[in-house]
Design a protein around this motif. Structure first.
Motif, mmCIF file in Angstrom:
data_model
loop_
_atom_site.group_PDB
_atom_site.id
_atom_site.type_symbol
_atom_site.label_atom_id
_atom_site.label_comp_id
_atom_site.label_asym_id
_atom_site.label_seq_id
_atom_site.Cartn_x
_atom_site.Cartn_y
_atom_site.Cartn_z
ATOM 1 N N GLY A 107 0.885 -1.080 0.123
ATOM 2 C CA GLY A 107 0.052 0.030 0.005
ATOM 3 C C GLY A 107 0.760 1.294 0.039
ATOM 4 N N GLY A 108 2.026 0.958 -0.094
ATOM 5 C CA GLY A 108 3.091 2.170 0.220
ATOM 6 C C GLY A 108 3.543 2.725 -0.838
ATOM 7 N N ALA A 109 4.352 3.718 -1.253
ATOM 8 C CA ALA A 109 4.845 4.303 -2.508
ATOM 9 C C ALA A 109 6.139 4.691 -2.457
ATOM 10 N N ASP A 110 6.795 4.341 -1.260
ATOM 11 C CA ASP A 110 8.000 4.751 -1.295
ATOM 12 C C ASP A 110 9.065 3.319 -1.095
ATOM 13 N N ARG A 111 10.277 3.105 -1.268
ATOM 14 C CA ARG A 111 11.171 2.239 -1.125
ATOM 15 C C ARG A 111 11.480 2.149 0.334
ATOM 16 N N ARG A 112 11.242 1.199 1.258
ATOM 17 C CA ARG A 112 11.137 1.391 2.349
ATOM 18 C C ARG A 112 11.811 -0.146 3.119
ATOM 19 N N ILE A 113 11.640 -1.170 2.137
ATOM 20 C CA ILE A 113 11.961 -2.489 2.655
ATOM 21 C C ILE A 113 12.719 -3.416 1.708
ATOM 22 N N GLY A 114 13.802 -3.952 1.984
ATOM 23 C CA GLY A 114 14.430 -4.946 1.153
ATOM 24 C C GLY A 114 13.726 -6.314 0.911
ATOM 25 N N ASN A 115 14.320 -7.261 0.012
ATOM 26 C CA ASN A 115 13.708 -8.618 -0.352
ATOM 27 C C ASN A 115 14.038 -9.333 0.708
ATOM 28 N N TYR A 175 0.505 -8.092 0.784
ATOM 29 C CA TYR A 175 0.654 -7.760 2.056
ATOM 30 C C TYR A 175 1.438 -8.792 2.908
ATOM 31 N N LYS A 176 1.320 -9.979 2.685
ATOM 32 C CA LYS A 176 1.953 -11.206 3.374
ATOM 33 C C LYS A 176 3.361 -11.077 3.183
ATOM 34 N N GLY A 177 3.940 -10.956 1.677
ATOM 35 C CA GLY A 177 5.398 -10.844 1.563
ATOM 36 C C GLY A 177 5.891 -9.548 2.296
ATOM 37 N N SER A 178 5.099 -8.296 2.239
ATOM 38 C CA SER A 178 5.608 -7.135 2.597
ATOM 39 C C SER A 178 5.736 -7.337 4.371
ATOM 40 N N GLY A 179 4.782 -8.097 5.018
ATOM 41 C CA GLY A 179 4.914 -8.109 6.444
ATOM 42 C C GLY A 179 6.126 -9.089 6.724
ATOM 43 N N LEU A 180 6.214 -10.202 5.864
ATOM 44 C CA LEU A 180 7.424 -11.016 6.118
ATOM 45 C C LEU A 180 8.755 -10.329 5.965
#
Length: 185
Positions: A48-56, A125-130
């Motif tokens: 749901g975001g629009a900025d790079r904040r997390i890695g893979n 959202y699951k991959g984002s949370g993980l």
């Protein structure tokens, strides 16, 4: 060996390579192995975001078996590796629309627009949370970079202060190791 479980972290590191390399080190010792890393930089936006904040933020588990091959999971949270998008950009090939989003958060088939935007998380959202919790486990406990302080391994060649986590669990402290491996087979 002595206490049945080991959990250690590293900081001040760079790219650690294949996650399974480390988790599989536990296998010959009748141990379950785990490893994780903060990843190659902030390549994705939280769901749901629009900025790079997390890695893979890759991680791996390895479970020993007796006669059969061990069960080894090695994965990251992006739909595809950034390197595949970079390669498509060099060859001028389009990418599938579910691989990446452009800078405005719109799915794109243009690899150049994708590198200016961000990778998609697998499972939304699951991959984002993980990805977020693997990042916290790998970096925050180690005192390494995370979020806006994390540099991109593809663009920054100075020390990255990446964090990693490693765990080994000695089976015979919890269950009969031979029975566990038979059950795995």
């Amino acid at each position: 060996q002595e206490h049945g479980i080991s959990f250690v972290t590293a900081r001040g590191s760079n790219h650690y390579g294949t996650a399974a390399f480390y988790s599989m080190m536990a296998l010959p010792h009748d141990m379950v192995g785990f490893s994780s890393s903060i990843g190659g930089g902030n390549l994705m936006a939280p769901y749901g975001g629009a900025d790079r904040r997390i890695g893979n933020n890759p991680f791996s588990y390895a479970f020993p078996a007796r006669e059969r091959d061990p069960v080894v999971l090695d994965m990251a949270q992006s739909v595809v590796a950034k390197g595949k998008i970079i390669m498509a950009g060099k060859t001028g090939a389009p990418i599938p629309p579910d691989w990446a989003l452009d800078a405005d958060g719109v799915p794109t088939t243009d690899p150049v627009a994708a590198t200016q935007g961000f990778l998609r998380t697998m499972g939304d959202y699951k991959g984002s949370g993980l990805s977020i919790v693997v990042g916290m486990l790998s970096s925050m406990i180690a005192g390494a970079a995370m979020g806006p302080t994390l540099r991109d391994v593809y663009e920054d060649f100075a020390p990255l202060n990446k964090g990693h986590a490693f765990c080994a669990i000695r089976l015979d402290f919890l269950v009969d190791a031979e029975q566990f491996k038979r059950d795995m087979d």
